[in-house]
Write a protein that holds these residues in place. Sequence first.
Motif, short mmCIF file in Angstrom:
data_model
loop_
_atom_site.label_atom_id
_atom_site.label_comp_id
_atom_site.label_asym_id
_atom_site.label_seq_id
_atom_site.Cartn_x
_atom_site.Cartn_y
_atom_site.Cartn_z
N PRO A 155 36.34 44.68 100.70
CA PRO A 155 37.19 44.17 99.60
C PRO A 155 38.05 45.25 98.97
O PRO A 155 37.60 46.38 98.74
CB PRO A 155 36.16 43.63 98.59
CG PRO A 155 34.90 44.38 98.90
CD PRO A 155 34.91 44.60 100.38
N SER A 156 39.30 44.89 98.70
CA SER A 156 40.22 45.82 98.05
C SER A 156 40.22 45.64 96.53
O SER A 156 40.80 46.46 95.81
CB SER A 156 41.64 45.62 98.58
OG SER A 156 42.08 44.28 98.34
N ASP A 157 39.57 44.57 96.06
CA ASP A 157 39.55 44.28 94.62
C ASP A 157 38.17 44.46 94.01
O ASP A 157 37.84 43.88 92.99
CB ASP A 157 40.02 42.84 94.38
CG ASP A 157 39.18 41.81 95.14
OD1 ASP A 157 38.32 42.23 95.95
OD2 ASP A 157 39.39 40.61 94.93
N THR B 157 41.42 49.54 101.43
CA THR B 157 40.51 49.37 100.29
C THR B 157 41.07 49.96 99.00
O THR B 157 40.60 49.62 97.91
CB THR B 157 39.16 50.02 100.59
OG1 THR B 157 39.35 51.41 100.96
CG2 THR B 157 38.45 49.30 101.73
N GLY C 85 36.95 47.28 92.86
CA GLY C 85 36.91 48.34 91.87
C GLY C 85 36.20 49.59 92.34
O GLY C 85 35.76 50.41 91.52
#
Length: 321
Positions: free
Chosen positions: A141-143, A171, A145
């Motif tokens: 996931p790139s979201d 990422t 955090g």
Amino acid sequence: MMEASNKGQERIMYRTGAAARLAGLPVETLRVWERRYSLSDAQRSERGQRLYSAEQVARLGLLKQLVDQGHSIGVLAGLSREQLQSMLGLDGQARAVAEAPVRVLLVGAVLSRRIAAMGQGAFGLDVRGHCDALEQAVRLPSDAGADVLVVEMSELDETAVAPIVAARQVTGVAATVVLYRFSPSATIRALRAQGCLVARIPADLAELALLCQSALDGHRPPLQAIAVPTVMAPRFGEEDLARITAAGTQVTCECPRHLSELLLMVGSFERYSQQCASRNPEDAALHAQLALASGRARMMLEDAMEQLALADNLPLPADWR
């Protein structure tokens, strides 16, 4: 591999083989340590098998790291986990990292299992996602955090450079840590040129959090400063080994003689590599690494010789420590 015990809440316990693998130890070494030094109060399963908690596995990892640095397991066996961390210089640093956990994405099945087994919070890590293989990393996931991408590859080569860079871009992490056991120097240089922090896979997970923090801080420490243990001076001289060989003829096992021969050969190669490093500037770094590797092998063989000598009542050097 694992067993669960229901007493108020589920508690994962590890059998000897699994505990040894998680701690980075050969199973045979763990069994010898338990037999000679009663390292832990391991529970027993209904079938009489030893069961280790995550806390005990973490302590075994610390012991392994300190023994690799040349410390005697006989001295370390009676120390607490906090004392072992203090000897490694990790106690204060680990607490500081734990106050602000590093948010990470993990690539590597073994690393993910180790962290899950020992509890990520205990080591200042906040795992936001993970996958088993590098080819899956672009789907992380790139979201989430995450601040750091951690990639574990036992055998690292040049084919991994482009996928690691691509995974970092997808990422959107601020830093990348690449962990390995074996790798060509050219691959390490290529990854460092891309801004990655590259180091050997640590025995103690507390060290991983420190590596992640170093990557975020923009530090690029030399590999030796983090991962390479100190090589101690030889503990057996040629005369000592000759006495052990002579005494070993009184027992049916020929291991004392064979182990003495190995120690003589490895020690000789260690000295030879040191001489090459000093007289050949072009290959100095390579021969220094060869000397270091043979020195570490010699230390392991000396530990084995100590165990063999104690078991068979063979003569140890007069100044044995």
